[in-house]
Design a protein around this motif. Structure first.
Motif, PDB file in Angstrom:
ATOM      1  N   THR A   1       9.680 -43.753  96.004  1.00  0.00           N
ATOM      2  CA  THR A   1      10.346 -43.563  97.346  1.00  0.00           C
ATOM      3  C   THR A   1      11.657 -42.672  96.922  1.00  0.00           C
ATOM      4  O   THR A   1      12.241 -42.991  95.615  1.00  0.00           O
ATOM      5  CB  THR A   1      10.734 -44.828  97.875  1.00  0.00           C
ATOM      6  OG1 THR A   1      11.436 -44.843  98.919  1.00  0.00           O
ATOM      7  CG2 THR A   1      11.380 -45.706  96.932  1.00  0.00           C
TER       8      THR A   1
ATOM      9  N   SER B   1      11.754 -39.536  92.756  1.00  0.00           N
ATOM     10  CA  SER B   1      11.766 -41.028  92.724  1.00  0.00           C
ATOM     11  C   SER B   1      13.198 -41.781  92.360  1.00  0.00           C
ATOM     12  O   SER B   1      13.975 -41.262  91.543  1.00  0.00           O
ATOM     13  CB  SER B   1      10.720 -41.870  91.796  1.00  0.00           C
ATOM     14  OG  SER B   1      10.779 -43.261  91.968  1.00  0.00           O
ATOM     15  N   HIS B   2      13.589 -42.535  93.679  1.00  0.00           N
ATOM     16  CA  HIS B   2      14.590 -43.378  93.249  1.00  0.00           C
ATOM     17  C   HIS B   2      14.278 -44.701  93.030  1.00  0.00           C
ATOM     18  O   HIS B   2      14.953 -45.629  92.829  1.00  0.00           O
ATOM     19  CB  HIS B   2      15.566 -43.395  94.575  1.00  0.00           C
ATOM     20  CG  HIS B   2      16.319 -42.150  94.876  1.00  0.00           C
ATOM     21  ND1 HIS B   2      16.695 -41.993  96.232  1.00  0.00           N
ATOM     22  CD2 HIS B   2      16.354 -41.131  94.380  1.00  0.00           C
ATOM     23  CE1 HIS B   2      17.482 -40.513  96.309  1.00  0.00           C
ATOM     24  NE2 HIS B   2      17.043 -40.052  94.917  1.00  0.00           N
TER      25      HIS B   2
ATOM     26  N   VAL C   1      15.329 -50.956  96.842  1.00  0.00           N
ATOM     27  CA  VAL C   1      14.081 -50.505  96.579  1.00  0.00           C
ATOM     28  C   VAL C   1      13.168 -51.681  95.966  1.00  0.00           C
ATOM     29  O   VAL C   1      13.717 -52.716  95.562  1.00  0.00           O
ATOM     30  CB  VAL C   1      14.048 -49.666  95.119  1.00  0.00           C
ATOM     31  CG1 VAL C   1      14.675 -48.173  95.708  1.00  0.00           C
ATOM     32  CG2 VAL C   1      14.682 -50.071  93.939  1.00  0.00           C
TER      33      VAL C   1
ATOM     34  N   ALA D   1      14.140 -43.259  99.176  1.00  0.00           N
ATOM     35  CA  ALA D   1      14.974 -43.758 100.292  1.00  0.00           C
ATOM     36  C   ALA D   1      16.174 -44.264  99.426  1.00  0.00           C
ATOM     37  O   ALA D   1      16.344 -44.528  98.202  1.00  0.00           O
ATOM     38  CB  ALA D   1      14.138 -45.055 100.775  1.00  0.00           C
ATOM     39  N   GLU D   2      17.545 -44.183 100.185  1.00  0.00           N
ATOM     40  CA  GLU D   2      18.643 -44.491  99.537  1.00  0.00           C
ATOM     41  C   GLU D   2      18.731 -46.146  99.841  1.00  0.00           C
ATOM     42  O   GLU D   2      18.047 -46.482 100.947  1.00  0.00           O
ATOM     43  CB  GLU D   2      19.642 -43.847 100.472  1.00  0.00           C
ATOM     44  CG  GLU D   2      19.791 -42.272 100.361  1.00  0.00           C
ATOM     45  CD  GLU D   2      20.221 -42.020  98.891  1.00  0.00           C
ATOM     46  OE1 GLU D   2      20.766 -42.848  98.017  1.00  0.00           O
ATOM     47  OE2 GLU D   2      19.834 -40.899  98.418  1.00  0.00           O
TER      48      GLU D   2
ATOM     49  N   ASN E   1       7.588 -51.435 103.922  1.00  0.00           N
ATOM     50  CA  ASN E   1       8.712 -50.842 104.470  1.00  0.00           C
ATOM     51  C   ASN E   1       9.465 -49.658 103.615  1.00  0.00           C
ATOM     52  O   ASN E   1       8.792 -49.332 102.684  1.00  0.00           O
ATOM     53  CB  ASN E   1       9.775 -51.958 104.196  1.00  0.00           C
ATOM     54  CG  ASN E   1       9.272 -53.238 105.040  1.00  0.00           C
ATOM     55  OD1 ASN E   1       8.916 -53.102 105.986  1.00  0.00           O
ATOM     56  ND2 ASN E   1       9.811 -54.466 104.582  1.00  0.00           N
TER      57      ASN E   1
ATOM     58  N   ARG F   1       8.230 -48.187  96.179  1.00  0.00           N
ATOM     59  CA  ARG F   1       8.223 -48.945  97.448  1.00  0.00           C
ATOM     60  C   ARG F   1       6.718 -49.747  97.287  1.00  0.00           C
ATOM     61  O   ARG F   1       5.931 -49.313  96.789  1.00  0.00           O
ATOM     62  CB  ARG F   1       8.214 -48.174  98.677  1.00  0.00           C
ATOM     63  CG  ARG F   1       7.238 -46.982  98.846  1.00  0.00           C
ATOM     64  CD  ARG F   1       7.752 -46.306  99.879  1.00  0.00           C
ATOM     65  NE  ARG F   1       6.658 -44.907  99.917  1.00  0.00           N
ATOM     66  CZ  ARG F   1       5.625 -45.159 100.744  1.00  0.00           C
ATOM     67  NH1 ARG F   1       5.042 -46.169 101.412  1.00  0.00           N
ATOM     68  NH2 ARG F   1       4.691 -44.125 100.747  1.00  0.00           N
TER      69      ARG F   1
END
Length: 309
Positions: free
Chosen positions: A141, A127-128, A147, A143-144, A309, A131
């Protein structure tokens, strides 16, 4: 004294953590100066003796019964007097620059209520941050960039911001306390900043993902979070959908239609979730009104900006 220079109180919540909490405390000993508070959820496996002899000499708040992760954080919050409040699972091992990276990120972003970190396991990145899905689920997520929220297993929050939005939802026991808190922060006008801070996590060491309690807490707390934070039509839609699926499951089995085997598709579990939701409905709606009074951003704006998103 290190605590005199501390700007963060790191709260480690443990329950029967004798097999892994020591590694967490060892990793914290390598961090920037901080105050360390361990909440022991009435462990009965020798965790209390381990904490008493650990070289870091942590302050310990031993609870008379297990209040879960959310309850443990909520119990500790009145004791936090520092600028920042760290949430940490007992089965994590923060990287050497974890706290410094999180503190520096919040220092640079005075409008942020929390800083998220990057979680990883033996299998790789986990996880970063969190979302928000189109059904109101909080999901990890990778994703870069931006958040919606932070993963509650390891994060740093601005104490004043958390106080302003009403603190930690102790009644959640565990799961979704991070999504709910992130959502309330965004409604109050705070940002959640992503960071490169790194933390290893032995996911599920204190709970069993996929078990009946896991699914019960996840399903119940998602719906409670929607009732507290989401636009009314979204909350009504998702609660109605959950109820409709529950009613349809016996018919699907009777007609020999395919039904997922996961515990959250068992009628008894879903009826318990609905019962607990009904029992909490009045206080939850009161909480929603309090959140509305402190809101700086429209609920629909947050939903449109982040959901799916």
């Amino acid at each position: 004294m290190a605590e005199e220079r501390a700007r963060s109180t790191i709260v480690v919540v443990t329950w029967r953590g004798a097999e892994h909490v020591e590694a967490c405390l060892d990793a914290l000993a390598r961090q920037r100066a901080h105050r360390l508070l361990v909440v022991d959820n009435a462990s009965d496996d020798g965790t209390d003796e381990l904490l008493a002899r650990h070289p870091s000499a942590p302050e310990v708040l031993r609870l008379p019964r297990n209040l879960g992760y959310a309850g443990g954080l909520a119990s500790a919050f009145p004791r936090v007097r520092t600028r920042y409040f760290g949430w940490l699972n007992d089965d994590t091992r923060p990287g050497p620059e974890w706290l410094a990276t999180l503190e520096d990120a919040l220092d640079r972003a005075p409008g942020a209520g929390a800083a998220a970190c990057r979680m990883w396991s033996r299998e790789g990145p986990v996880s970063h941050g969190v979302r928000l899905t189109g059904t109101g689920h909080g999901a990890d997520t990778l994703a870069e960039g931006e958040v919606f929220g932070f993963c509650g297993g390891a994060a740093l929050l601005r104490t004043s911001a958390l106080s302003a939005i009403g603190g930690v939802p102790a009644e959640y026991f565990c799961y979704y306390e991070d999504t709910d808190t992130s959502w309330r922060l965004r409604l109050a006008g705070y940002d959640i900043v992503p960071t490169t801070a790194s933390c290893a996590h032995s996911h599920g060491a204190s709970s069993e993902p996929g078990s009946k309690p896991f699914h019960r807490w996840n399903e119940r707390n998602r719906l409670l979070t929607l009732l507290r934070c989401a636009p009314p039509e979204i909350a009504l839609r998702e609660v109605s959908r959950f109820g409709a699926i529950t009613l349809a499951l016996p018919w699907r089995r009777l007609l020999r239609r395919k039904v997922p085997r996961a515990a959250n598709f068992r009628v008894a579990l879903r009826l318990r979730v609905l019962g607990e939701l009904a029992a909490r409905l009045v206080p939850t709606l009161r909480q929603r009104r309090r959140i509305t009074r402190g809101r700086a951003v429209n609920r629909r704006r947050v939903w449109r900006g982040w959901a799916g998103n």
